[in-house]
Design a protein around this motif. Structure first.
Motif, PDB file in Angstrom:
ATOM      1  N   LEU A  56      -5.192  -4.315 -10.327  1.00 58.80           N
ATOM      2  CA  LEU A  56      -4.109  -3.699 -11.083  1.00 58.80           C
ATOM      3  C   LEU A  56      -4.525  -3.597 -12.529  1.00 58.80           C
ATOM      4  N   GLN A  57      -3.980  -2.607 -13.199  1.00 55.37           N
ATOM      5  CA  GLN A  57      -4.206  -2.505 -14.636  1.00 55.37           C
ATOM      6  C   GLN A  57      -2.863  -2.303 -15.320  1.00 55.37           C
ATOM      7  N   CYS A  58      -2.377  -1.077 -15.382  1.00 52.87           N
ATOM      8  CA  CYS A  58      -1.104  -0.878 -16.078  1.00 52.87           C
ATOM      9  C   CYS A  58       0.051  -1.478 -15.278  1.00 52.87           C
ATOM     10  N   GLY A  59      -0.095  -1.584 -13.972  1.00 51.92           N
ATOM     11  CA  GLY A  59       0.912  -2.221 -13.137  1.00 51.92           C
ATOM     12  C   GLY A  59       2.016  -1.313 -12.643  1.00 51.92           C
ATOM     13  N   PHE A  60       2.053  -0.073 -13.070  1.00 48.18           N
ATOM     14  CA  PHE A  60       3.148   0.813 -12.672  1.00 48.18           C
ATOM     15  C   PHE A  60       3.160   1.058 -11.165  1.00 48.18           C
ATOM     16  N   CYS A  61       2.003   1.282 -10.577  1.00 44.09           N
ATOM     17  CA  CYS A  61       1.917   1.571  -9.145  1.00 44.09           C
ATOM     18  C   CYS A  61       1.880   0.309  -8.291  1.00 44.09           C
ATOM     19  N   THR A  62       1.618  -0.835  -8.916  1.00 43.91           N
ATOM     20  CA  THR A  62       1.368  -2.073  -8.182  1.00 43.91           C
ATOM     21  C   THR A  62       2.510  -2.477  -7.254  1.00 43.91           C
ATOM     22  N   PRO A  63       3.777  -2.444  -7.675  1.00 43.12           N
ATOM     23  CA  PRO A  63       4.839  -2.830  -6.743  1.00 43.12           C
ATOM     24  C   PRO A  63       4.845  -1.982  -5.467  1.00 43.12           C
ATOM     25  N   GLY A  64       4.636  -0.693  -5.599  1.00 37.92           N
ATOM     26  CA  GLY A  64       4.594   0.179  -4.425  1.00 37.92           C
ATOM     27  C   GLY A  64       3.429  -0.146  -3.510  1.00 37.92           C
ATOM     28  N   PHE A  65       2.259  -0.393  -4.095  1.00 39.50           N
ATOM     29  CA  PHE A  65       1.099  -0.786  -3.297  1.00 39.50           C
ATOM     30  C   PHE A  65       1.357  -2.102  -2.564  1.00 39.50           C
ATOM     31  N   LEU A  66       1.928  -3.072  -3.269  1.00 40.36           N
ATOM     32  CA  LEU A  66       2.177  -4.379  -2.658  1.00 40.36           C
ATOM     33  C   LEU A  66       3.180  -4.291  -1.514  1.00 40.36           C
ATOM     34  N   VAL A  67       4.263  -3.555  -1.717  1.00 45.77           N
ATOM     35  CA  VAL A  67       5.267  -3.401  -0.664  1.00 45.77           C
ATOM     36  C   VAL A  67       4.658  -2.670   0.533  1.00 45.77           C
ATOM     37  N   ALA A  68       3.872  -1.629   0.268  1.00 46.88           N
ATOM     38  CA  ALA A  68       3.238  -0.882   1.362  1.00 46.88           C
ATOM     39  C   ALA A  68       2.233  -1.756   2.108  1.00 46.88           C
ATOM     40  N   ALA A  69       1.431  -2.512   1.366  1.00 52.34           N
ATOM     41  CA  ALA A  69       0.436  -3.379   2.006  1.00 52.34           C
ATOM     42  C   ALA A  69       1.117  -4.472   2.823  1.00 52.34           C
ATOM     43  N   LYS A  70       2.217  -5.020   2.316  1.00 50.44           N
ATOM     44  CA  LYS A  70       2.950  -6.036   3.065  1.00 50.44           C
ATOM     45  C   LYS A  70       3.519  -5.445   4.350  1.00 50.44           C
ATOM     46  N   ALA A  71       4.040  -4.222   4.273  1.00 51.14           N
ATOM     47  CA  ALA A  71       4.571  -3.567   5.477  1.00 51.14           C
ATOM     48  C   ALA A  71       3.468  -3.414   6.528  1.00 51.14           C
ATOM     49  N   LEU A  72       2.261  -3.078   6.079  1.00 53.80           N
ATOM     50  CA  LEU A  72       1.133  -2.982   7.001  1.00 53.80           C
ATOM     51  C   LEU A  72       0.821  -4.344   7.613  1.00 53.80           C
ATOM     52  N   LEU A  73       0.662  -5.365   6.769  1.00 54.53           N
ATOM     53  CA  LEU A  73       0.266  -6.679   7.263  1.00 54.53           C
ATOM     54  C   LEU A  73       1.365  -7.350   8.090  1.00 54.53           C
ATOM     55  N   ASP A  74       2.611  -6.955   7.883  1.00 52.01           N
ATOM     56  CA  ASP A  74       3.686  -7.450   8.739  1.00 52.01           C
ATOM     57  C   ASP A  74       3.523  -6.930  10.169  1.00 52.01           C
ATOM     58  N   GLN A  75       2.897  -5.762  10.304  1.00 50.20           N
ATOM     59  CA  GLN A  75       2.670  -5.163  11.623  1.00 50.20           C
ATOM     60  C   GLN A  75       1.297  -5.498  12.188  1.00 50.20           C
ATOM     61  N   ASN A  76       0.315  -5.654  11.298  1.00 49.68           N
ATOM     62  CA  ASN A  76      -1.074  -5.802  11.738  1.00 49.68           C
ATOM     63  C   ASN A  76      -1.827  -6.676  10.748  1.00 49.68           C
ATOM     64  N   GLN A  77      -2.053  -7.939  11.101  1.00 48.91           N
ATOM     65  CA  GLN A  77      -2.767  -8.844  10.197  1.00 48.91           C
ATOM     66  C   GLN A  77      -4.281  -8.724  10.316  1.00 48.91           C
ATOM     67  N   ASN A  78      -4.745  -7.814  11.144  1.00 48.58           N
ATOM     68  CA  ASN A  78      -6.186  -7.631  11.294  1.00 48.58           C
ATOM     69  C   ASN A  78      -6.562  -6.153  11.188  1.00 48.58           C
ATOM     70  N   PRO A  79      -6.171  -5.504  10.084  1.00 48.00           N
ATOM     71  CA  PRO A  79      -6.474  -4.079   9.962  1.00 48.00           C
ATOM     72  C   PRO A  79      -7.938  -3.853   9.591  1.00 48.00           C
ATOM     73  N   THR A  80      -8.441  -2.717   9.992  1.00 51.64           N
ATOM     74  CA  THR A  80      -9.769  -2.301   9.535  1.00 51.64           C
ATOM     75  C   THR A  80      -9.615  -1.724   8.135  1.00 51.64           C
ATOM     76  N   GLU A  81     -10.740  -1.582   7.440  1.00 49.59           N
ATOM     77  CA  GLU A  81     -10.677  -0.957   6.118  1.00 49.59           C
ATOM     78  C   GLU A  81     -10.121   0.457   6.229  1.00 49.59           C
ATOM     79  N   GLU A  82     -10.505   1.170   7.263  1.00 51.95           N
ATOM     80  CA  GLU A  82     -10.004   2.529   7.458  1.00 51.95           C
ATOM     81  C   GLU A  82      -8.487   2.533   7.632  1.00 51.95           C
ATOM     82  N   GLU A  83      -7.959   1.568   8.379  1.00 56.39           N
ATOM     83  CA  GLU A  83      -6.508   1.491   8.575  1.00 56.39           C
ATOM     84  C   GLU A  83      -5.791   1.185   7.263  1.00 56.39           C
ATOM     85  N   VAL A  84      -6.366   0.305   6.452  1.00 53.80           N
ATOM     86  CA  VAL A  84      -5.756  -0.008   5.161  1.00 53.80           C
ATOM     87  C   VAL A  84      -5.756   1.231   4.277  1.00 53.80           C
ATOM     88  N   ARG A  85      -6.884   1.925   4.218  1.00 51.70           N
ATOM     89  CA  ARG A  85      -6.964   3.139   3.397  1.00 51.70           C
ATOM     90  C   ARG A  85      -5.969   4.191   3.869  1.00 51.70           C
TER      91      ARG A  85
END
Length: 160
Positions: A99-128
C-alpha cells in the motif's frame, strides 16, 4: 421524498438508519453510519475502492442501493480486525509494503478476504483474477498479490 427505515447487520452488529431511497449503500455506510473506510473512487463500479460484502458476496457498494441492505449482512473494512488484532491480510499488506496512499487498500483487503473466505489455497492466477476489479495507481499489483498469497499460507497454517 420520504426516507426508508433500514435494519441490517454491519460487521456483525445490528444497525438501523434512515436512507434516501436513491442513496447508494456506499453513501449510507459513510454518511449514515460513519463507516468511512469504504471509499468512492469512480461511482460506476469500475475501481473496487468501495468493495464490501453483502451476505458474503463481494459487491461494489456504489452500485447497490442502501435500502437493499434491509435484513442483510454487510462486511466492511472496519470489521476485518478482531479484538483489535489485525487480520492476517492487513498484517501482510504492511509487511509486503502493498500500500502507499491507501485509498484503494480497503477495497483490496475486503476483496481479498472474500476470496480467502471461499478458498484458502488460491493460485496466483486466481488471486489476480479475483482482484482484477480493484484498481491501484500507486503500488502496483505484485506486492498486493504476494501479500494475499502469504496471508493465504498463514491462514492454512503454513510457515512463511
Amino acid at each position: 421524498m420520504s426516507k426508508t427505515h433500514v435494519t441490517t447487520k454491519v460487521n456483525g452488529d445490528t444497525v438501523e438508519f434512515l436512507a434516501d431511497p436513491r442513496a447508494s449503500l456506499l453513501d449510507c455506510l459513510r454518511d449514515n453510519l460513519g463507516l468511512t473506510g469504504t471509499k468512492e473512487g469512480c461511482g460506476t463500479g469500475d475501481c473496487g475502492a468501495c468493495s464490501v460484502t453483502l451476505d458474503g458476496t463481494l459487491v461494489c457498494s456504489c452500485l447497490v442501493l442502501g435500502v437493499e441492505a434491509e435484513g442483510r449482512e454487510i462486511g466492511t473494512i472496519e470489521g476485518m480486525a478482531e479484538d483489535k488484532e489485525l487480520h492476517p491480510l492487513q498484517r501482510k499488506f504492511i509487511e509486503h509494503a502493498a500500500l502507499q496512499c491507501g485509498f484503494c487498500t480497503p477495497g483490496f483487503l475486503v476483496a481479498a478476504k472474500a476470496l480467502l473466505d471461499q478458498n484458502q489455497n488460491p493460485t496466483e492466477e486466481e488471486v489476480r483474477y479475483w482482484l482484477a476489479g480493484n484498481l491501484c495507481r500507486c503500488t502496483g499489483y505484485d506486492k498486493i498479490i504476494r501479500a494475499v498469497m502469504d496471508a493465504a499460507a498463514e491462514l492454512r497454517g503454513e510457515a512463511a
